[in-house]
Design a protein around this motif. Structure first.
Motif, short mmCIF file in Angstrom:
data_model
loop_
_atom_site.label_atom_id
_atom_site.label_comp_id
_atom_site.label_asym_id
_atom_site.label_seq_id
_atom_site.Cartn_x
_atom_site.Cartn_y
_atom_site.Cartn_z
N LYS A 161 -25.22 -0.67 30.42
CA LYS A 161 -25.45 -2.05 30.85
C LYS A 161 -26.54 -2.17 31.90
O LYS A 161 -26.69 -3.20 32.53
N ALA A 162 -27.29 -1.11 32.09
CA ALA A 162 -28.39 -1.14 33.07
C ALA A 162 -27.90 -1.51 34.47
O ALA A 162 -28.60 -2.16 35.23
N TYR A 163 -26.67 -1.10 34.79
CA TYR A 163 -26.13 -1.32 36.14
C TYR A 163 -26.68 -0.26 37.06
O TYR A 163 -26.56 0.94 36.77
N LEU A 164 -27.32 -0.65 38.13
CA LEU A 164 -27.92 0.33 39.02
C LEU A 164 -27.81 -0.14 40.46
O LEU A 164 -28.66 -0.88 40.96
N PRO A 165 -26.75 0.27 41.15
CA PRO A 165 -26.61 -0.10 42.57
C PRO A 165 -27.60 0.64 43.44
O PRO A 165 -28.21 1.62 43.03
N ASP A 166 -27.75 0.16 44.66
CA ASP A 166 -28.64 0.83 45.61
C ASP A 166 -27.97 2.03 46.27
O ASP A 166 -28.65 2.95 46.71
N LEU A 167 -26.64 2.00 46.32
CA LEU A 167 -25.88 3.07 46.97
C LEU A 167 -24.59 3.29 46.20
O LEU A 167 -23.92 2.33 45.80
N MET A 168 -24.23 4.56 46.00
CA MET A 168 -22.93 4.91 45.41
C MET A 168 -22.17 5.78 46.38
O MET A 168 -22.69 6.79 46.87
N LEU A 169 -20.93 5.39 46.67
CA LEU A 169 -20.02 6.18 47.49
C LEU A 169 -19.01 6.80 46.53
O LEU A 169 -18.12 6.11 46.02
N LEU A 170 -19.12 8.09 46.28
CA LEU A 170 -18.33 8.76 45.25
C LEU A 170 -17.36 9.76 45.86
O LEU A 170 -17.77 10.67 46.60
N ASP A 171 -16.07 9.59 45.54
CA ASP A 171 -15.09 10.62 45.90
C ASP A 171 -15.32 11.83 44.99
O ASP A 171 -15.59 11.67 43.79
N MET B 154 -31.15 -15.28 52.74
CA MET B 154 -31.20 -13.85 53.00
C MET B 154 -32.37 -13.22 52.24
O MET B 154 -32.59 -13.52 51.08
N ASP B 155 -33.07 -12.32 52.89
CA ASP B 155 -34.23 -11.71 52.28
C ASP B 155 -33.88 -10.56 51.36
O ASP B 155 -34.57 -10.32 50.38
N GLU B 156 -32.80 -9.80 51.65
CA GLU B 156 -32.49 -8.61 50.89
C GLU B 156 -31.05 -8.65 50.42
O GLU B 156 -30.15 -9.08 51.13
N ILE B 157 -30.82 -8.18 49.20
CA ILE B 157 -29.48 -8.03 48.65
C ILE B 157 -29.33 -6.59 48.18
O ILE B 157 -30.16 -6.09 47.42
N TYR B 158 -28.28 -5.91 48.66
CA TYR B 158 -28.05 -4.54 48.28
C TYR B 158 -26.68 -4.42 47.62
O TYR B 158 -25.70 -4.95 48.11
N ARG B 159 -26.63 -3.69 46.51
CA ARG B 159 -25.39 -3.51 45.76
C ARG B 159 -24.86 -2.10 46.03
O ARG B 159 -25.60 -1.12 45.91
N ILE B 160 -23.57 -2.04 46.36
CA ILE B 160 -22.92 -0.77 46.68
C ILE B 160 -21.77 -0.55 45.72
O ILE B 160 -20.92 -1.43 45.54
N GLU C 261 -29.23 12.55 35.47
CA GLU C 261 -29.79 12.81 34.14
C GLU C 261 -30.14 11.52 33.42
O GLU C 261 -31.03 11.51 32.56
N LEU C 262 -29.45 10.43 33.77
CA LEU C 262 -29.76 9.12 33.18
C LEU C 262 -30.98 8.47 33.83
O LEU C 262 -31.44 7.42 33.39
N GLY C 263 -31.48 9.10 34.88
CA GLY C 263 -32.66 8.57 35.54
C GLY C 263 -32.37 7.77 36.79
O GLY C 263 -33.28 7.21 37.40
N SER C 264 -31.12 7.71 37.21
CA SER C 264 -30.77 6.95 38.41
C SER C 264 -31.24 7.69 39.66
O SER C 264 -30.93 8.87 39.85
N ASP C 265 -32.00 7.00 40.51
CA ASP C 265 -32.43 7.61 41.76
C ASP C 265 -31.84 6.89 42.97
O ASP C 265 -32.37 6.96 44.07
N CYS C 266 -30.72 6.21 42.75
CA CYS C 266 -30.08 5.49 43.86
C CYS C 266 -29.52 6.49 44.87
O CYS C 266 -29.34 7.68 44.56
N ARG C 267 -29.23 6.02 46.06
CA ARG C 267 -28.67 6.88 47.09
C ARG C 267 -27.19 7.15 46.79
O ARG C 267 -26.44 6.24 46.44
N ILE C 268 -26.79 8.40 46.90
CA ILE C 268 -25.41 8.80 46.64
C ILE C 268 -24.82 9.45 47.88
O ILE C 268 -25.45 10.34 48.49
N VAL C 269 -23.64 9.00 48.28
CA VAL C 269 -22.88 9.61 49.37
C VAL C 269 -21.59 10.14 48.76
O VAL C 269 -20.81 9.38 48.19
N LEU C 270 -21.37 11.44 48.88
CA LEU C 270 -20.16 12.06 48.35
C LEU C 270 -19.10 12.15 49.43
O LEU C 270 -19.41 12.48 50.59
N ILE C 271 -17.86 11.86 49.05
CA ILE C 271 -16.76 11.83 50.01
C ILE C 271 -15.67 12.77 49.55
O ILE C 271 -15.27 12.75 48.37
N THR C 272 -15.17 13.61 50.45
CA THR C 272 -14.17 14.60 50.07
C THR C 272 -13.35 15.05 51.27
O THR C 272 -13.75 14.82 52.42
#
Length: 245
Positions: A54-64, A1-7, A81-92
């Motif tokens: 721990k320098a954990y930085l996913p590519d996408l966060m799905l946040l309730d 696989m060429d790409e691995i994405y963490r969610i 504020e921590l400098g994370s520029d990952c994509r965030i999807v808010l769910i509500t």
């Protein structure tokens, strides 16, 4: 696989977490050309702490949004504020937070109940965006923040005692608390990065010229070449550009 994405999926409702995990597994089966790694969180504080410590930085966060200790909005704000520029999807379950979602740079705002019909188009859009970027990124901690830096932005790294200084294409720099060996271990996965003596790591993409004494970089800096390094650097330079042609 060429790409691995963490969610990362964060919801205090276990049933919702399981449902989201199942939908993401279905989406992954439909896209075998990439690999998805899903991490589940029931506590938004734990997610934020992992990014910070721990320098954990996913590519996408799905946040309730509605979580007891820290809301999704608050978590997203702290992550930014921590400098994370990952994509965030808010769910509500409410439409009342759309403006706040925009304020923390959320990519999307999904209403519950989330289904494949509403989630998959969002993932399709993000996958297309990730495909366009296709850059190699590195995580570094500087001044208490974790930053994700693209390889093509790094010009060189200079050892300064127990710290290392990264120089960027825009003229800025960052001091990081890592050894030269640790930095090179990260950067050496890209063929354009070459270690020069014990003091420098250089991005060949940004070397304008060189002679036996120094290498001239395209940001207006020059670095001293220790005895015996010029021949090696010249060979790596020509081999790198010849193989690209």
């Amino acid at each position: 696989m060429d790409e691995i994405y963490r969610i990362a999926v964060c919801d205090d409702d276990r049933e919702q977490l399981d449902k989201m995990e199942e939908m993401l597994a279905v989406y992954a089966q439909q896209h075998p050309q990439v690999e998805f790694k899903t991490d589940l969180f029931s506590d938004s504080r734990k997610l934020v702490n992992m990014v910070e410590e721990k320098a954990y930085l996913p590519d996408l966060m799905l946040l309730d949004i509605y979580m007891p200790e820290k809301t999704g909005i608050e978590a997203a704000q702290e992550l930014r504020e921590l400098g994370s520029d990952c994509r965030i999807v808010l769910i509500t379950a409410s439409e009342d937070h759309a403006l706040e979602a925009f304020g923390v740079g959320a990519s999307q705002y999904l209403l519950k109940p989330v289904s494949e019909q509403t989630l998959f188009p969002v993932l399709d859009s993000l996958l297309e965006e990730w495909g366009r970027r296709k850059k190699k990124y590195f995580l570094f901690r500087s001044e208490g923040k974790i930053s994700k830096v693209s390889a093509d932005r790094i010009v060189c790294c200079e050892a300064q005692g127990k710290r290392q200084r990264l120089y960027f294409t825009d003229g800025l720099h960052a001091v990081i608390n890592s050894t030269m060996a640790e930095v090179y271990e990260k950067l050496s996965v890209c063929p354009e990065f070459v270690k020069v003596g014990v003091t420098y790591i250089v991005n060949l993409e940004h070397v304008d010229s060189m002679n036996a004494r120094e290498a001239i970089l395209d940001i207006g800096r020059s670095i001293y070449l220790p005895r015996g390094t010029y021949q090696m650097l010249r060979e790596r330079y020509f081999r790198y550009y010849c193989e690209e042609m």
